[in-house]
Design a protein around this motif. Structure first.
Motif, short mmCIF file in Angstrom:
data_model
loop_
_atom_site.label_atom_id
_atom_site.label_comp_id
_atom_site.label_asym_id
_atom_site.label_seq_id
_atom_site.Cartn_x
_atom_site.Cartn_y
_atom_site.Cartn_z
N LEU A 74 -1.84 10.46 2.73
CA LEU A 74 -1.36 9.12 2.43
C LEU A 74 -1.84 8.11 3.47
CD1 LEU A 74 0.55 7.05 1.01
CD2 LEU A 74 2.41 7.97 2.42
N TYR B 261 0.77 3.63 -3.22
CA TYR B 261 0.08 4.90 -2.98
C TYR B 261 1.08 6.02 -2.67
CZ TYR B 261 -3.98 7.68 -1.48
OH TYR B 261 -4.97 8.64 -1.38
N PHE C 182 0.83 -1.21 0.00
CA PHE C 182 0.00 0.00 0.00
C PHE C 182 0.86 1.26 0.00
CE2 PHE C 182 -1.88 3.42 2.55
CZ PHE C 182 -3.02 3.70 1.80
N MET D 159 -8.05 10.42 -2.71
CA MET D 159 -7.55 9.28 -3.47
C MET D 159 -8.10 9.30 -4.90
SD MET D 159 -8.02 5.17 -2.68
CE MET D 159 -7.02 5.18 -1.19
N TYR E 213 -10.62 9.43 0.97
CA TYR E 213 -10.99 8.73 -0.25
C TYR E 213 -11.33 9.69 -1.40
CZ TYR E 213 -10.86 4.26 2.15
OH TYR E 213 -10.43 3.15 2.83
N HIS F 170 1.80 9.83 -4.61
CA HIS F 170 1.99 11.13 -3.94
C HIS F 170 3.32 11.76 -4.33
CE1 HIS F 170 -1.34 9.73 -1.41
NE2 HIS F 170 -1.47 10.95 -1.00
#
Length: 384
Positions: A45, A12, A8, A74, A71, A16
């Motif tokens: 994050l 992710y 993750f 995201m 979210y 960023h």
């Protein structure tokens, strides 16, 4: 879990880092601004992890706030990354054309401030549209004419929901909307093909009562998805049953001596110690004459050993990618995405786009759906 967290943060976190580097290059801000942005990006994050921890410790309101903020970010970051990557890929052939002329000017423009701000603005617009699209549930109709219904049951209407993901983000409003839509369709059978719930299951009694109130004279049947296991299998099962569903776990039931419904557990159960379930092909056995057989299965996968043993498979899981172009990656794992697919040996696999959302409360070119299957006996009366 440690491997999941590592993956993750690697994936992710890379998104960023890429966004920060693109912004710094295009907007030409210095080390001070970069350092100031790092804590904010770190919070965003970690938002999904913070949401999980807050929910586990009973801080539901705080968890819901962090979930919405995290979210939504995201989803925006996904669009921003896709658009920036597209611009970078376009720059490669432009730069290869030479250092002078229109191509060179275009390549320079795509790396500049104006282009980045336009891309960021477009990402905001796409995010706003995706929020609206996620709120508009469509009815997808599937019509099947068959000689495998007896004269006593000339027609049958099945309403399917899947991947509703009730939890922190989708609450009472979403449950009431789904209940109203399903009730208007007047189904004989109401089925859920998994991921009915998502995350910590606190304060969901009212949600269960809303679903329980949906009329379905021939019954409500559900199978488990992977997220029921993630949310806690015991509480997920209890919620599903409180919602009025008969839960099939590698089991089958026959309704009115006319329709056989078989349901299989999601493979995620094996990761949580579930063993001993019947194999799908053995569960289905030989397709009986005069009984229409429906297979409820969360993931849209066809077992070759089950070919010719059912008439209709209802599945979900993929969300049709939820945010295009993520669908292109989803298709690698699940080639049979949304829609109707013929099954070797006879029958149809219908893959629903899903009724809710997972993660960002957004959908782009993948609107949510409730499926209504209208099964008619050949030579019988059509549905009104």
């Amino acid at each position: 879990m440690s491997l999941f967290l590592l993956s993750f943060f690697l994936v992710y976190g890379s998104l960023h880092a890429y966004a920060l580097l693109k912004a710094r290059s295009a907007l030409a801000f210095g080390p001070g601004t970069t350092l100031a942005l790092l804590p904010l990006l770190a919070v965003l994050l970690c938002a999904p992890i913070v949401t999980h921890q807050l929910s586990r410790h009973g801080n539901e309101n705080a968890a819901r706030f962090v979930a919405h903020a995290g979210y939504l970010w995201m989803g925006f970051l996904f669009f921003l990354t896709c658009l920036n990557l597209s611009a970078d890929l376009l720059r490669l052939p432009l730069r290869a054309m030479g250092r002078d002329g229109f191509a060179a000017s275009a390549a320079t423009f795509l790396a500049g401030r104006t282009a980045f701000l336009c891309i960021a603005g477009l990402a905001v617009a796409l995010s706003a549209y995706a929020i609206v699209e996620a709120s508009r549930i469509e009815i997808v109709r599937v019509r099947i004419v068959t000689d495998r219904l007896p004269a006593s049951v000339p027609s049958l209407r099945i309403a399917q929901i899947t991947d509703l993901h009730l939890g922190l983000i989708h609450r009472n409003g979403k449950a009431r909307e789904v209940a109203a839509i399903v009730a208007r369709e007047r189904p004989d059978l109401f089925v859920s093909t998994g991921d009915l719930v998502d995350g910590q299951l606190d304060g969901v009694e009212e949600l269960a009562e809303i679903l329980r109130g949906i009329p379905a004279p021939r019954g409500k049947i559900a199978v488990l998805g992977n997220h029921e296991y993630y949310a806690g299998i015991g509480r997920s099962i209890a919620f599903t049953r409180k919602s009025g569903f008969t839960l099939l776990r590698d089991e089958s039931v026959t309704i009115d001596d006319a329709v056989r419904i078989a349901g299989v557990d999601d493979p995620a159960g094996a990761q949580y110690g579930r063993t001993g379930g019947a194999e799908e092909a053995a569960l289905l056995g030989n397709r009986p004459d005069g009984r229409f057989t429906v297979l409820l299965k969360h993931r849209p996968q066809l077992d070759p050993a089950s070919a010719g043993k059912f008439d209709l498979q209802l599945s979900g899981h993929t969300h049709h990618g939820q945010l295009f172009p993520f669908r292109l990656l989803t298709r690698l794992a699940y080639p049979l995405l949304a829609g109707d697919h013929p099954v070797p040996g006879g029958g149809i696999l219908h893959v629903s786009r899903g009724t809710g959302t997972w993660g960002p409360p957004m959908r782009f070119l993948a609107p949510p759906e409730i499926t209504v299957v209208e099964i008619e006996r050949a030579g019988g009366e059509e549905f009104p």
